[in-house]
Write an enzyme that holds these catalytic residues in place. Structure first.
Site, mmCIF file in Angstrom:
data_model
loop_
_atom_site.group_PDB
_atom_site.id
_atom_site.type_symbol
_atom_site.label_atom_id
_atom_site.label_comp_id
_atom_site.label_asym_id
_atom_site.label_seq_id
_atom_site.Cartn_x
_atom_site.Cartn_y
_atom_site.Cartn_z
ATOM 1 N N ARG A 203 -15.353 6.626 -20.170
ATOM 2 C CA ARG A 203 -15.873 7.514 -19.133
ATOM 3 C C ARG A 203 -17.180 6.942 -18.589
ATOM 4 O O ARG A 203 -17.883 6.198 -19.289
ATOM 5 C CB ARG A 203 -16.121 8.912 -19.698
ATOM 6 C CG ARG A 203 -14.883 9.579 -20.300
ATOM 7 C CD ARG A 203 -15.256 10.897 -20.958
ATOM 8 N NE ARG A 203 -14.081 11.575 -21.533
ATOM 9 C CZ ARG A 203 -13.683 11.432 -22.790
ATOM 10 N NH1 ARG A 203 -14.344 10.631 -23.618
ATOM 11 N NH2 ARG A 203 -12.612 12.082 -23.231
ATOM 12 N N LYS B 77 -17.258 12.511 -25.931
ATOM 13 C CA LYS B 77 -17.543 13.949 -25.851
ATOM 14 C C LYS B 77 -17.713 14.523 -27.244
ATOM 15 O O LYS B 77 -16.986 14.171 -28.174
ATOM 16 C CB LYS B 77 -16.393 14.669 -25.129
ATOM 17 C CG LYS B 77 -16.349 14.394 -23.631
ATOM 18 C CD LYS B 77 -15.286 15.232 -22.964
ATOM 19 C CE LYS B 77 -15.311 15.065 -21.460
ATOM 20 N NZ LYS B 77 -14.289 15.899 -20.785
ATOM 21 N N HIS C 239 -13.806 6.995 -12.591
ATOM 22 C CA HIS C 239 -12.873 7.717 -13.460
ATOM 23 C C HIS C 239 -11.431 7.312 -13.192
ATOM 24 O O HIS C 239 -10.585 7.342 -14.092
ATOM 25 C CB HIS C 239 -13.029 9.228 -13.283
ATOM 26 C CG HIS C 239 -12.487 10.016 -14.434
ATOM 27 N ND1 HIS C 239 -13.122 10.082 -15.663
ATOM 28 C CD2 HIS C 239 -11.351 10.754 -14.562
ATOM 29 C CE1 HIS C 239 -12.408 10.835 -16.483
ATOM 30 N NE2 HIS C 239 -11.337 11.249 -15.853
ATOM 31 N N ARG D 163 -10.238 4.594 -15.322
ATOM 32 C CA ARG D 163 -9.762 5.120 -16.622
ATOM 33 C C ARG D 163 -8.289 5.479 -16.506
ATOM 34 O O ARG D 163 -7.487 5.164 -17.389
ATOM 35 C CB ARG D 163 -10.619 6.342 -16.970
ATOM 36 C CG ARG D 163 -10.283 7.063 -18.254
ATOM 37 C CD ARG D 163 -11.372 8.112 -18.492
ATOM 38 N NE ARG D 163 -11.014 9.113 -19.492
ATOM 39 C CZ ARG D 163 -11.156 8.944 -20.796
ATOM 40 N NH1 ARG D 163 -11.603 7.804 -21.271
ATOM 41 N NH2 ARG D 163 -10.842 9.915 -21.641
ATOM 42 N N HIS E 270 -9.168 11.044 -26.043
ATOM 43 C CA HIS E 270 -8.713 12.397 -25.730
ATOM 44 C C HIS E 270 -8.617 13.212 -27.015
ATOM 45 O O HIS E 270 -8.047 12.748 -28.003
ATOM 46 C CB HIS E 270 -7.327 12.368 -25.065
ATOM 47 C CG HIS E 270 -7.346 11.898 -23.654
ATOM 48 N ND1 HIS E 270 -6.252 11.324 -23.038
ATOM 49 C CD2 HIS E 270 -8.331 11.914 -22.711
ATOM 50 C CE1 HIS E 270 -6.572 11.018 -21.791
ATOM 51 N NE2 HIS E 270 -7.818 11.361 -21.573
ATOM 52 N N TYR F 130 -0.226 11.062 -17.966
ATOM 53 C CA TYR F 130 0.057 9.728 -17.422
ATOM 54 C C TYR F 130 1.523 9.327 -17.556
ATOM 55 O O TYR F 130 1.973 8.415 -16.877
ATOM 56 C CB TYR F 130 -0.838 8.692 -18.108
ATOM 57 C CG TYR F 130 -2.300 8.990 -17.927
ATOM 58 C CD1 TYR F 130 -2.923 8.779 -16.699
ATOM 59 C CD2 TYR F 130 -3.066 9.522 -18.965
ATOM 60 C CE1 TYR F 130 -4.258 9.074 -16.520
ATOM 61 C CE2 TYR F 130 -4.399 9.829 -18.796
ATOM 62 C CZ TYR F 130 -4.987 9.604 -17.565
ATOM 63 O OH TYR F 130 -6.305 9.915 -17.375
#
Length: 358
Positions: A205, A231, A304, A307, A330, A339
């Site tokens: 990210r 994150k 992004h 990514r 994730h 995806y």
């Protein structure tokens, strides 16, 4: 005037925003800091709340007077876009004495209210009101009542925008062609190549990229890895491929030494030798997307979207969904599954067979 301090762990510009909120809302931010929420998440909440409290002030309402109708009016108010205030510190020089003086100024930017932006604002207010009820500041949750009475918008799963392999190669090539035209090769060219390759080959990210330090790059024999803080403070370590390693090493050879000691550890620097920002990385990508003259779909590429590109190329190459989830960081595999819609080869084969019929 000095920046009001809510927490020394917050940047000065965010402290200025949060310091204007009611004390119980400032406490919410201190809880977020204690829970190790990322600075980007905290900044997003600050901007969302600033918008909400400005709206309350314009209606002469306090947080205790918020009800579902007022929340509905707020979302209607920002439906088609809004102005967002940001604080910027400028250094001004006295023309007579030469004395330097730092001054904060407020700038307003108009922003479109995208679907993801609307969802984030709902999530921000939902978290705030739950906290205020839990801490007995409020007796009831007006956000909960508002959402119970609101029509759910249709769930539309958008196909992620990404580059094909050929388009990605054109983007990389555009870096050298851009600087050849400008006839000014410098360390910024090496930096930009390292940034683009890092994004394309790790799928990190933007917030993760700009927070990288020099010691985030780790050497293990012949292998070079990057440690990424994702994150929620989750760490993941990814191997860098040879092209990315070469670009990174070339950049580090040319990287200037920052004047300010607080930026000396930053891996990627801006042209003023400070830590690079999200906006600067976005501008880097846009510049080379234009230079590569990519088709309309690809022309909307942002950091992004690079990514998205890695995820799509990995899955198209037959990589395991769980492995791709680990690479991207994730927390849920459902996010990674988005995806698979893009690379579903059965759709292509079905359309190919149709050619024989019509």
């Amino acid at each position: 005037m000095d920046t009001p301090i809510v927490s020394r762990r917050l940047p000065e510009n965010i402290n200025r925003i949060v310091s204007k909120f009611p004390e119980e809302v400032q406490e919410f931010f201190l809880e977020m800091i204690s829970a190790d929420r990322s600075l980007q998440t905290i900044a997003n909440y600050a901007y969302d709340f600033a918008l909400f409290f400005d709206f309350l002030q314009s209606r002469n309402k306090t947080i205790e007077q918020v009800d579902p109708i007022l929340i509905k009016r707020f979302f209607r108010y920002i439906e088609n876009g809004y102005e967002r205030s940001v604080y910027v510190k400028l250094t001004k020089v006295d023309p007579q004495t030469g004395e330097k003086r730092e001054e904060w100024i407020e700038r307003k930017h108009f922003r479109e209210n995208s679907r993801s932006g609307k969802q984030r604002k709902r999530a921000s207010l939902r978290s705030l009101f739950r906290y205020l009820v839990k801490t007995h500041v409020l007796d009831r949750d007006p956000m909960e009542e508002y959402e119970d009475a609101t029509l759910r918008s249709r769930s539309r799963q958008k196909v992620p925008v990404f580059l094909t392999r050929e388009e990605a190669l054109r983007l990389i090539q555009a870096i050298s062609t851009y600087h050849e035209k400008k006839k000014r090769k410098n360390w910024l060219e090496a930096r930009d190549l390292a940034i683009i390759l890092m994004l394309l080959n790790t799928g990190m990210r933007v917030s993760e990229l700009i927070n990288l330090n020099i010691n985030s790059i780790q050497t293990d024999g012949d292998l070079i890895r990057v440690m990424i803080i994702g994150k929620g403070g989750k760490e993941r370590i990814l191997k860098l491929n040879n092209k990315t390693v070469e670009a990174l090493q070339e950049y580090l050879k040319q990287r200037p030494t920052p004047h300010d000691t607080k930026h000396q550890d930053a891996l990627f620097l801006n042209k003023n030798l400070g830590r690079i920002s999200r906006k600067a990385v976005s501008e880097v990508v846009k510049k080379y997307v234009r230079e590569a003259n990519l088709p309309p779909k690809a022309a909307a590429i942002s950091p992004h979207k690079l990514r998205h590109t890695l995820a799509t190329l990995l899955l198209a190459n037959g990589e395991n969904l769980r492995v791709v989830q680990e690479i991207l960081g994730h927390s849920s595999i459902q996010t990674t599954q988005i995806y698979t819609h893009v690379i579903n080869t059965e759709k292509d084969q079905a359309l190919d067979r149709l050619e024989k019929l019509i």
